[in-house]
Every structure is written in C-alpha cells, then in structure tokens.
Write a protein that holds these residues in place. Sequence first.
Motif, PDB file in Angstrom:
ATOM      1  N   ASP A  72     -13.603  -3.668  15.845  1.00 40.67           N
ATOM      2  CA  ASP A  72     -15.035  -3.374  15.769  1.00 40.67           C
ATOM      3  C   ASP A  72     -15.917  -4.520  16.243  1.00 40.67           C
ATOM      4  O   ASP A  72     -16.980  -4.284  16.842  1.00 40.67           O
ATOM      5  CB  ASP A  72     -15.426  -3.035  14.327  1.00 40.67           C
ATOM      6  CG  ASP A  72     -14.875  -1.701  13.853  1.00 40.67           C
ATOM      7  OD1 ASP A  72     -14.412  -0.915  14.705  1.00 40.67           O
ATOM      8  OD2 ASP A  72     -14.919  -1.453  12.632  1.00 40.67           O
ATOM      9  N   LEU A  73     -15.496  -5.778  16.007  1.00 40.78           N
ATOM     10  CA  LEU A  73     -16.432  -6.891  16.102  1.00 40.78           C
ATOM     11  C   LEU A  73     -16.069  -7.980  17.104  1.00 40.78           C
ATOM     12  O   LEU A  73     -16.946  -8.758  17.493  1.00 40.78           O
ATOM     13  CB  LEU A  73     -16.590  -7.536  14.709  1.00 40.78           C
ATOM     14  CG  LEU A  73     -17.020  -6.588  13.586  1.00 40.78           C
ATOM     15  CD1 LEU A  73     -16.927  -7.287  12.249  1.00 40.78           C
ATOM     16  CD2 LEU A  73     -18.428  -6.071  13.847  1.00 40.78           C
ATOM     17  N   ALA A  74     -14.817  -8.062  17.498  1.00 43.37           N
ATOM     18  CA  ALA A  74     -14.410  -9.169  18.367  1.00 43.37           C
ATOM     19  C   ALA A  74     -14.929  -8.975  19.787  1.00 43.37           C
ATOM     20  O   ALA A  74     -15.147  -7.844  20.233  1.00 43.37           O
ATOM     21  CB  ALA A  74     -12.882  -9.284  18.391  1.00 43.37           C
ATOM     22  N   PRO A  75     -15.127 -10.081  20.520  1.00 42.85           N
ATOM     23  CA  PRO A  75     -15.507  -9.949  21.929  1.00 42.85           C
ATOM     24  C   PRO A  75     -14.402  -9.271  22.724  1.00 42.85           C
ATOM     25  O   PRO A  75     -13.221  -9.307  22.347  1.00 42.85           O
ATOM     26  CB  PRO A  75     -15.717 -11.392  22.387  1.00 42.85           C
ATOM     27  CG  PRO A  75     -14.985 -12.231  21.403  1.00 42.85           C
ATOM     28  CD  PRO A  75     -15.035 -11.491  20.106  1.00 42.85           C
ATOM     29  N   GLU A  76     -14.783  -8.661  23.824  1.00 43.46           N
ATOM     30  CA  GLU A  76     -13.850  -7.867  24.624  1.00 43.46           C
ATOM     31  C   GLU A  76     -12.625  -8.658  25.043  1.00 43.46           C
ATOM     32  O   GLU A  76     -11.497  -8.153  24.998  1.00 43.46           O
ATOM     33  CB  GLU A  76     -14.577  -7.330  25.867  1.00 43.46           C
ATOM     34  CG  GLU A  76     -13.848  -6.233  26.598  1.00 43.46           C
ATOM     35  CD  GLU A  76     -13.884  -4.893  25.867  1.00 43.46           C
ATOM     36  OE1 GLU A  76     -13.024  -4.054  26.181  1.00 43.46           O
ATOM     37  OE2 GLU A  76     -14.747  -4.710  24.988  1.00 43.46           O
ATOM     38  N   ASP A  77     -12.803  -9.913  25.438  1.00 39.62           N
ATOM     39  CA  ASP A  77     -11.679 -10.684  25.961  1.00 39.62           C
ATOM     40  C   ASP A  77     -10.729 -11.170  24.868  1.00 39.62           C
ATOM     41  O   ASP A  77      -9.686 -11.757  25.153  1.00 39.62           O
ATOM     42  CB  ASP A  77     -12.165 -11.869  26.794  1.00 39.62           C
ATOM     43  CG  ASP A  77     -12.989 -12.864  25.983  1.00 39.62           C
ATOM     44  OD1 ASP A  77     -13.228 -12.613  24.782  1.00 39.62           O
ATOM     45  OD2 ASP A  77     -13.403 -13.884  26.562  1.00 39.62           O
ATOM     46  N   ALA A  78     -11.056 -10.910  23.592  1.00 39.58           N
ATOM     47  CA  ALA A  78     -10.175 -11.326  22.501  1.00 39.58           C
ATOM     48  C   ALA A  78      -9.211 -10.224  22.071  1.00 39.58           C
ATOM     49  O   ALA A  78      -8.255 -10.493  21.340  1.00 39.58           O
ATOM     50  CB  ALA A  78     -11.002 -11.756  21.291  1.00 39.58           C
ATOM     51  N   LEU A  79      -9.420  -8.993  22.541  1.00 35.72           N
ATOM     52  CA  LEU A  79      -8.650  -7.866  22.025  1.00 35.72           C
ATOM     53  C   LEU A  79      -7.156  -7.999  22.324  1.00 35.72           C
ATOM     54  O   LEU A  79      -6.327  -7.637  21.505  1.00 35.72           O
ATOM     55  CB  LEU A  79      -9.192  -6.553  22.603  1.00 35.72           C
ATOM     56  CG  LEU A  79     -10.606  -6.163  22.150  1.00 35.72           C
ATOM     57  CD1 LEU A  79     -11.037  -4.872  22.812  1.00 35.72           C
ATOM     58  CD2 LEU A  79     -10.667  -6.018  20.633  1.00 35.72           C
ATOM     59  N   GLY A  80      -6.800  -8.489  23.480  1.00 38.45           N
ATOM     60  CA  GLY A  80      -5.385  -8.605  23.832  1.00 38.45           C
ATOM     61  C   GLY A  80      -4.827  -9.996  23.662  1.00 38.45           C
ATOM     62  O   GLY A  80      -3.748 -10.306  24.170  1.00 38.45           O
ATOM     63  N   HIS A  81      -5.540 -10.849  22.935  1.00 41.04           N
ATOM     64  CA  HIS A  81      -5.160 -12.274  22.820  1.00 41.04           C
ATOM     65  C   HIS A  81      -3.888 -12.448  21.998  1.00 41.04           C
ATOM     66  O   HIS A  81      -3.685 -11.793  20.972  1.00 41.04           O
ATOM     67  CB  HIS A  81      -6.308 -13.041  22.156  1.00 41.04           C
ATOM     68  CG  HIS A  81      -6.001 -14.485  21.906  1.00 41.04           C
ATOM     69  ND1 HIS A  81      -5.720 -15.380  22.912  1.00 41.04           N
ATOM     70  CD2 HIS A  81      -5.939 -15.197  20.738  1.00 41.04           C
ATOM     71  CE1 HIS A  81      -5.502 -16.570  22.386  1.00 41.04           C
ATOM     72  NE2 HIS A  81      -5.621 -16.490  21.075  1.00 41.04           N
ATOM     73  N   SER A  82      -3.007 -13.358  22.442  1.00 43.04           N
ATOM     74  CA  SER A  82      -1.814 -13.756  21.688  1.00 43.04           C
ATOM     75  C   SER A  82      -1.930 -15.237  21.371  1.00 43.04           C
ATOM     76  O   SER A  82      -1.849 -16.074  22.278  1.00 43.04           O
ATOM     77  CB  SER A  82      -0.545 -13.502  22.502  1.00 43.04           C
ATOM     78  OG  SER A  82      -0.363 -12.131  22.769  1.00 43.04           O
ATOM     79  N   PRO A  83      -2.124 -15.616  20.114  1.00 43.53           N
ATOM     80  CA  PRO A  83      -2.279 -17.030  19.762  1.00 43.53           C
ATOM     81  C   PRO A  83      -1.068 -17.856  20.183  1.00 43.53           C
ATOM     82  O   PRO A  83       0.082 -17.409  20.072  1.00 43.53           O
ATOM     83  CB  PRO A  83      -2.434 -17.003  18.241  1.00 43.53           C
ATOM     84  CG  PRO A  83      -2.929 -15.628  17.929  1.00 43.53           C
ATOM     85  CD  PRO A  83      -2.289 -14.743  18.942  1.00 43.53           C
ATOM     86  N   ALA A  84      -1.339 -19.063  20.622  1.00 47.35           N
ATOM     87  CA  ALA A  84      -0.259 -19.937  21.084  1.00 47.35           C
ATOM     88  C   ALA A  84       0.765 -20.204  19.991  1.00 47.35           C
ATOM     89  O   ALA A  84       1.964 -20.336  20.257  1.00 47.35           O
ATOM     90  CB  ALA A  84      -0.844 -21.258  21.598  1.00 47.35           C
ATOM     91  N   GLY A  85       0.314 -20.291  18.742  1.00 50.59           N
ATOM     92  CA  GLY A  85       1.226 -20.530  17.644  1.00 50.59           C
ATOM     93  C   GLY A  85       2.240 -19.413  17.477  1.00 50.59           C
ATOM     94  O   GLY A  85       3.414 -19.652  17.189  1.00 50.59           O
ATOM     95  N   TRP A  86       1.796 -18.173  17.676  1.00 51.77           N
ATOM     96  CA  TRP A  86       2.704 -17.036  17.593  1.00 51.77           C
ATOM     97  C   TRP A  86       3.775 -17.140  18.675  1.00 51.77           C
ATOM     98  O   TRP A  86       4.965 -16.910  18.423  1.00 51.77           O
ATOM     99  CB  TRP A  86       1.924 -15.731  17.759  1.00 51.77           C
ATOM    100  CG  TRP A  86       1.876 -14.909  16.514  1.00 51.77           C
ATOM    101  CD1 TRP A  86       0.771 -14.613  15.756  1.00 51.77           C
ATOM    102  CD2 TRP A  86       2.973 -14.275  15.857  1.00 51.77           C
ATOM    103  NE1 TRP A  86       1.116 -13.844  14.682  1.00 51.77           N
ATOM    104  CE2 TRP A  86       2.465 -13.605  14.711  1.00 51.77           C
ATOM    105  CE3 TRP A  86       4.337 -14.202  16.113  1.00 51.77           C
ATOM    106  CZ2 TRP A  86       3.273 -12.888  13.839  1.00 51.77           C
ATOM    107  CZ3 TRP A  86       5.149 -13.480  15.243  1.00 51.77           C
ATOM    108  CH2 TRP A  86       4.617 -12.834  14.131  1.00 51.77           C
ATOM    109  N   LEU A  87       3.353 -17.447  19.898  1.00 53.50           N
ATOM    110  CA  LEU A  87       4.304 -17.530  21.008  1.00 53.50           C
ATOM    111  C   LEU A  87       5.300 -18.655  20.777  1.00 53.50           C
ATOM    112  O   LEU A  87       6.499 -18.500  21.041  1.00 53.50           O
ATOM    113  CB  LEU A  87       3.547 -17.722  22.318  1.00 53.50           C
ATOM    114  CG  LEU A  87       2.513 -16.624  22.654  1.00 53.50           C
ATOM    115  CD1 LEU A  87       1.840 -16.928  23.985  1.00 53.50           C
ATOM    116  CD2 LEU A  87       3.164 -15.245  22.674  1.00 53.50           C
ATOM    117  N   ALA A  88       4.824 -19.780  20.281  1.00 53.21           N
ATOM    118  CA  ALA A  88       5.719 -20.913  20.019  1.00 53.21           C
ATOM    119  C   ALA A  88       6.747 -20.560  18.943  1.00 53.21           C
ATOM    120  O   ALA A  88       7.921 -20.937  19.038  1.00 53.21           O
ATOM    121  CB  ALA A  88       4.906 -22.138  19.603  1.00 53.21           C
TER     122      ALA A  88
END
Length: 401
Positions: A72-88
Amino acid sequence: MTQESTSHLVERYADLLLRVGVNLRAGQDVLLTAEVEHVELARELTRQAYRKGARWVEVAYADQHLRRALIDLAPEDALGHSPAGWLATLEDLGRRRGALIQLVDDGSPEVLAGADPVRAGRAQMIERGRLSKRLTLEKRLCNWLVAGCATPSWAERVLGRPDVEELWRLLARTVRLDAEDPIAAWREHSARLAERARQLSERAFAGIRFNGPGTDLFVGLTPGSRWLGGGGQTSWGLDFIPNLPTEEVFTCPDKRLTQGVVTATQPLVLDGSLIVGLCLRFEAGRTVEATAGRGAELIQQRMSLDADACRLGEVALVDSESRVGQAGHLFWNTLYDENAACHIAFGSGFPDLVPQAEREAALSRSSIHTDFMIGGPEVQVFGLERGGNEVPVIRDNRFQL
C-alpha cells in the motif's frame, strides 16, 4: 483433542519434517522461514534440529501485515527489492551446504484483501527468489522443504471454523502421521512415486495431452527429459523430500511446444487474491490469452514479469490415491491443493529434468513458478508416443501404466 495431545502431534510432525522431509544431517546449518503465526512449530523445529545435531538454526519471521504496508505505502521501486542481508544469508547457506525449510499456511488473504493486485504481484523479493532457485533447483547445494503449519485463519478457510486442532489432525493425515510407522509409510510411498516416474521416463513420451471440460491441452516434452517423484537429491548425495505432502510425479516441458486450451479445475490463491475460472490458451509454447471469472489481471501481471513467465515450467500427474485428494477439502494453499490433482505451472522449469544439450532452447527460465490445478475425475490424461499413438496414463482418475 486436548492441548497436550496437540503438542504431541506437533512434536511428531516436526520430527517427520526433519527426518523424512529435509533429512537433516549433523553439522548442518538450518534457515527456517515462517510467519509470526507459526511460532509454536518454529520453536519445536529449532529444538529438535539442535537435538539432531544442527550447527546453527536461523529463524526468519514474516508478517503479512507488514507486506500489506509494503504493497500500500512503499515507493514503486521498493516493491521487488531484495535486501543485501537476505542474499548474503542465502549465499552463506549454500556455501555451507545448509538446509532450507519454509512453513506455509493459507497466506492470510483477509490481510491482503482489497490490495492493489498489480502492486501485490510486484511485491516479491525477485533476486532472493532467483538465488533460492539457483541454490536448490539448479546447483542443488541445499536440502530443502516446504511444509504446512495450522493457523486459525487457515482452519477457518478449510473447515469453516477456526478449529486449529482439527486442522492439525487433517494435515497429519495428509503426511501419513496416522500410520503405525510414518517413516516406513513414507519410504513405501516415496518408492511408489519413484517407480511411476521411472515408468514415465522409460516411455519417453513426446508429450502429455489433457482432455476434459474446457480443456484440450498438449504439453510437449524434450527427447530425453526425465520424470521425478518421491524426492530429490543434493549435488553432494543427500536424499530428501522437498514437499510434505507430495503425491505427484512431474517433469519439465519443452517451453516451445505447449498448444491448446486449459481450464483450472480448482481456484488458485495468488498473493492473497482468489483466481476463479482461470483459462489459458497457448500457441507455440506461449500463453496468448489468459481469462478468469475473477482475478485475471493478477495472472496477466504475473505472466508479464519476464520473457518466460508466460511459458510452462512443469507438468505434474496425480491420481485418486492421493492422501490430499482423499481428504475432500480445498486447502486454499498450492502445496496441498496441487497434490490433490494433476497440475501445470507457468514460469521456471527444472534444469536437471532436461538434457543438457537442450536446456538453452527448451528450458523455461523465469523469476516465478506458479502452479494451478487442471486434473480431476472428468479429465483424462494421455501420453503421446513419438510414433503418434496415444496411451492412456490417467483414466477415471487412476494411473493406467
């Protein structure tokens, strides 16, 4: 069922997930992903994993209320974001040959009800999903498992009342915890599925045809493709069963060859939204039309995420011997409902099931993998031999081979 007996069932269930499902080995790290509502089972799995010799157990909790805020509230470019910590964390798990366990329920559709379906479809950790697929399906560095966890919301959906104890009993039957020796029952069941997969691989069908109400679909197969059922194996030789329950034998279609029309035989829950009456039309492997009585725009958005999202990555066969099908309930969760009936999935395929020489051209590579059910008593399944003859594979909901 008393609270004490419910706790005992959860203990036996956790033991089954670790011994039969992920087949945990001493010294392994474990990454467990769960919703906040799964805390009781997550704690039991953690305790038992350490008792079985796990080196480290990490539990990552999610909360659908937080996901709704993102949608509902996040900016458009944040919707598909994968945090670096998760990937690590995932990369480290792969390096250590760790185990990955995911607990699921009905997806809390009441929390996501009314959310923008397009934004909900985009609110996925895309790179995290791709990395998970590389570690589990492509490189096979991790033994992994997806399993259910009873919650009041899920019980309400399945049973019409928030009876978590009854839902636990129902889930227990689907994973053979009611057997005198569940471990032996799973060995027998896994061997039966593996034998079906062996027979289908040996027949080397050119394709599988589904025929029923609203369905006349041909799913083409690459020469030399393999069928799988009953479990998987890591690149370092550990056998495990990635889905509990599992009733399917499956393979990876040639993404260029699917042709015809298919109508879903059960509703599909996707990102908290209900898709009813889904119908897809394929030409030369691509979905060229996607309609539904409800939720078509969400399917269309999902299929537009990348070039192969509209192509098939899986075809799976299930007959009436399925414990899930015999339960007589719609579970509102793909892990369970796909094991009640034959199904297909659009999106990513399984590299190990396609000959190396054919993967570049035939394998669907996508950031998504979405199963939906197309089988049932009225749907007949045939194998097309390379000489042109059709062989009954499932007739009247029973395997024929």
